[in-house]
Design an enzyme around this catalytic site. Sequence first.
Site, PDB file in Angstrom:
ATOM      1  N   LYS A 110       0.836  -1.194   0.000  1.00 44.37           N
ATOM      2  CA  LYS A 110       0.000   0.000   0.000  1.00 44.37           C
ATOM      3  C   LYS A 110       0.879   1.254   0.000  1.00 44.37           C
ATOM      4  CE  LYS A 110      -4.409   1.449   1.622  1.00 44.37           C
ATOM      5  NZ  LYS A 110      -5.568   1.244   2.450  1.00 44.37           N
ATOM      6  N   LYS A 189      -6.080 -15.428 -12.076  1.00 45.97           N
ATOM      7  CA  LYS A 189      -6.477 -15.968 -10.774  1.00 45.97           C
ATOM      8  C   LYS A 189      -7.804 -15.326 -10.324  1.00 45.97           C
ATOM      9  CE  LYS A 189      -5.174 -16.219  -5.972  1.00 45.97           C
ATOM     10  NZ  LYS A 189      -4.952 -15.390  -4.860  1.00 45.97           N
ATOM     11  N   LYS A 192     -11.602 -11.200  -5.866  1.00 41.34           N
ATOM     12  CA  LYS A 192     -12.502 -10.026  -5.775  1.00 41.34           C
ATOM     13  C   LYS A 192     -11.860  -8.821  -6.433  1.00 41.34           C
ATOM     14  CE  LYS A 192     -12.803  -9.841  -1.250  1.00 41.34           C
ATOM     15  NZ  LYS A 192     -12.454 -11.174  -0.779  1.00 41.34           N
TER      16      LYS A 192
END
Length: 332
Positions: A110, A189, A192
Amino acid sequence: MRVLSGIQPTGRFHWGNYFGAIRQYIELQHEHEGFYFIANLHALTTIRDPQRLSQLTLDAAIDLLALGLDPQRATLFIQSDVPQVSQLTWILMTCTPMGLLERCHAYKEKKERGLTADAGLFTYPVLMAADILAYDSNLVPVGQDQVQHIEVCRDLANSFNHHFSPVFVLPEARILSNAAKVPGTDGEKMSKSYNNTIEIFEDLKSQRKKIMRMQTDSRPMEQPKDPESDHLFQLYRLMASPEEIEQMAALYRRGGFGYGEVKKALADVAERYFAEARRRRAELEKDPDTVRDILQEGAARAREKAAEVLQRVEQACGISAATVTTSNALPQ
Ligand code: ADP
Ligand code: TRP
């Protein structure tokens, strides 16, 4: 031997979650004492919509029960129902070097993308360590992406044991088989974050539509194809019988078929494979009291174990109620 695993309720479960993780956790309930929880405190680092989080938490519990988690064999609970875990997190944080957390991938990635991270994301691995250590867990089945967090947990347990006294059981990771790296609707893959999932309990009509719209490769229909390299076949083989798999593989090798046929067959086997779980889910949905009872009983069992471990920990580091009152008591 106690097995423990947690899963975050950050979305409805998809085929990747099932074949890559949930099915394997559930199988372990037959071999060992199982503690399984819905990690809603971890999910709070990404979901900030209260209604959505509580609905997804309940849905996750119902899904696990419908998929075969047996509350007679295993303990199923919601992470936040065990406050001892949060208390233990603080204690562990006081022994956690910053550098250890700075190297953890969720935070590091992040930061590298230039996004701001909060302390929740930064200390996420400490909460995960508390989840594991609070129940004297021996074995933690996780995907490859979580192995680093188990290492952090072992480091923290080791350093606490070394500094105070040996109160923590050292857990081992059981890395889930990645033979089932489940592909999504686009062949990447399933995840979500890639928007390519097929949810386990998605409405059948829309699930079928999604399957019929899946991306396929553009080779001509007449050309023979290697089944193993095609994502439609990789999904089909997870749910079809050995004879069906053999027949489908032969069709690929022979060539001269349309992907439409494969997609239809995939939708059919998926419907059949999860039919029993869908039926159980519909029943559980009609009976929220039973689900609530299961979760409450699970939480009570989990709290009992966590309270015992926390007492050991508090005594070891000098903050137990008994020690504090005795040592501070004024002479009579
Ligand atoms: P997502 O990538 O959709 O956000 P999560 O990271 O919440 O999924 O995954 C929860 C669990 O399911 C993890 O243990 C992960 O290893 C497993 N899992 C998720 N997607 C797949 C996949 N496509 N193939 C195999 N396992 C998967
Ligand atoms: N972090 C895990 C995941 O995202 C979920 C989790 C939280 C977990 N606490 C845990 C897994 C303890 C195993 C043990 O998949």
